[in-house]
Design a protein around this motif. Structure first.
Motif, PDB file in Angstrom:
ATOM      1  N   ASP A 197      22.608  45.870 -18.203  1.00 51.28           N
ATOM      2  CA  ASP A 197      23.988  46.357 -18.237  1.00 51.28           C
ATOM      3  C   ASP A 197      24.036  47.711 -18.940  1.00 51.28           C
ATOM      4  O   ASP A 197      24.544  47.845 -20.052  1.00 51.28           O
ATOM      5  CB  ASP A 197      24.870  45.333 -18.963  1.00 51.28           C
ATOM      6  N   THR A 198      23.496  48.726 -18.275  1.00 48.03           N
ATOM      7  CA  THR A 198      23.405  50.065 -18.885  1.00 48.03           C
ATOM      8  C   THR A 198      24.532  50.999 -18.460  1.00 48.03           C
ATOM      9  O   THR A 198      24.747  52.031 -19.108  1.00 48.03           O
ATOM     10  CB  THR A 198      22.070  50.735 -18.499  1.00 48.03           C
ATOM     11  N   ASP A 199      25.242  50.659 -17.396  1.00 49.43           N
ATOM     12  CA  ASP A 199      26.190  51.616 -16.810  1.00 49.43           C
ATOM     13  C   ASP A 199      27.251  52.083 -17.805  1.00 49.43           C
ATOM     14  O   ASP A 199      27.585  53.275 -17.860  1.00 49.43           O
ATOM     15  CB  ASP A 199      26.880  51.009 -15.586  1.00 49.43           C
ATOM     16  N   THR A 200      27.799  51.149 -18.592  1.00 48.47           N
ATOM     17  CA  THR A 200      28.876  51.511 -19.516  1.00 48.47           C
ATOM     18  C   THR A 200      28.390  52.503 -20.564  1.00 48.47           C
ATOM     19  O   THR A 200      29.075  53.481 -20.887  1.00 48.47           O
ATOM     20  CB  THR A 200      29.440  50.256 -20.211  1.00 48.47           C
ATOM     21  N   VAL A 202      25.712  54.524 -20.338  1.00 55.74           N
ATOM     22  CA  VAL A 202      25.357  55.797 -19.702  1.00 55.74           C
ATOM     23  C   VAL A 202      26.617  56.616 -19.413  1.00 55.74           C
ATOM     24  O   VAL A 202      26.659  57.828 -19.642  1.00 55.74           O
ATOM     25  CB  VAL A 202      24.549  55.552 -18.415  1.00 55.74           C
ATOM     26  N   THR A 203      27.658  55.940 -18.922  1.00 52.80           N
ATOM     27  CA  THR A 203      28.928  56.634 -18.675  1.00 52.80           C
ATOM     28  C   THR A 203      29.500  57.185 -19.974  1.00 52.80           C
ATOM     29  O   THR A 203      29.982  58.328 -20.019  1.00 52.80           O
ATOM     30  CB  THR A 203      29.941  55.673 -18.019  1.00 52.80           C
TER      31      THR A 203
END
Length: 265
Positions: A197-200, A202-203
């Protein structure tokens, strides 16, 4: 009689020096802060606050807050603590609950940095409690954000996400921009729970870089590198570590850069 005159002259000179310090030390401190010379700024504020009784309460509070910020940036946490405690005391006496909550949030930060986790949590709890029953959108959102960050640092990831989402809701409810640092906290808690769950995070990193929020971006780079490395996602971690090193060196965040070098090793 001659000795008395000499003594009076000596005291007069000292008084004149004190007057000059009271007047000019804050000016020098603010100039140093504007140039990123936080340690120099802190030393100027420290000299000014040796004459704290010469400042009216509003100006004293401003100086205490500015000294705390400069000292925090310079890593002088133990020395800063007395100034923050004084700020808490004055704001408590004034009845300004938003200002008191802000001072308590700073105290929580300081307590955490000097290894007093229970003191940090106690100050953070009171930062929320003093706003109870009032219409305090942004101050309360910031207090929730602090709770989220402390929970994330303590690896209470679910709690961190819950506090963070409450903070985001308050910021958005009042039509305010959500701080990049809060987005980094939520993203960091999510990657703690699940390394996929890296998207948050990275954003949040991209938001911090776009807004030129170096502190938030530094946290994001370090947390991405640490969490992915911890879960042995070395190939995933490497691009963020390399990118982060270039960013941190460009912004003179040398301690953080050393941290990322250790993660890369």
């Amino acid at each position: 009689q001659g000795r008395d005159r000499a003594r009076l002259a000596h005291h007069a000179v000292r008084a004149a020096r004190a007057t000059a310090v009271v007047r000019y030390a804050p000016i020098a401190a603010r100039r140093a802060s504007s140039m990123g010379a936080h340690l120099e700024a802190f030393e100027h504020y420290r000299r000014a606050l040796q004459h704290a009784d010469r400042y009216p309460a509003p100006q004293l509070l401003e100086l205490l807050d500015q000294a705390a910020h400069a000292g925090y940036q310079a890593g002088r946490y133990m020395e800063v603590r007395e100034y923050v405690a004084r700020s808490v005391e004055l704001n408590r006496a004034s009845g300004d609950r938003a200002a008191l909550s802000r001072s308590l949030r700073v105290m929580a930060d300081i307590e955490w940095h000097v290894g007093r986790g229970s003191g940090a949590q106690s100050a953070a709890n009171e930062a929320v409690e003093v706003l109870a029953g009032g219409d305090y959108g942004e101050p309360l959102a910031n207090a929730y954000g602090l709770q989220a960050r402390l929970a994330m640092l303590d690896h209470r990831s679910d709690e961190a996400v819950a506090w963070g989402e409450k903070a985001v809701a308050l910021f958005e409810q009042d039509g305010l921009t959500v701080p990049a640092g809060l987005l980094v906290t939520i993203g960091s808690a999510r990657i703690q729970r699940d390394p996929d769950d890296t998207d948050t995070l990275v954003t949040a990193l991209r938001v911090a870089v776009d807004r030129r929020d170096v502190h938030a971006a530094t946290r994001a780079y370090i947390n991405l590198g640490d969490e992915l490395t911890l879960h042995m996602r070395y190939a995933d971690a490497r691009p963020y570590i390399d990118e982060g090193l270039a960013y941190l060196e460009r912004h003179d965040e040398l301690v953080a850069a050393d941290h990322l070098r250790a993660a890369r090793a």
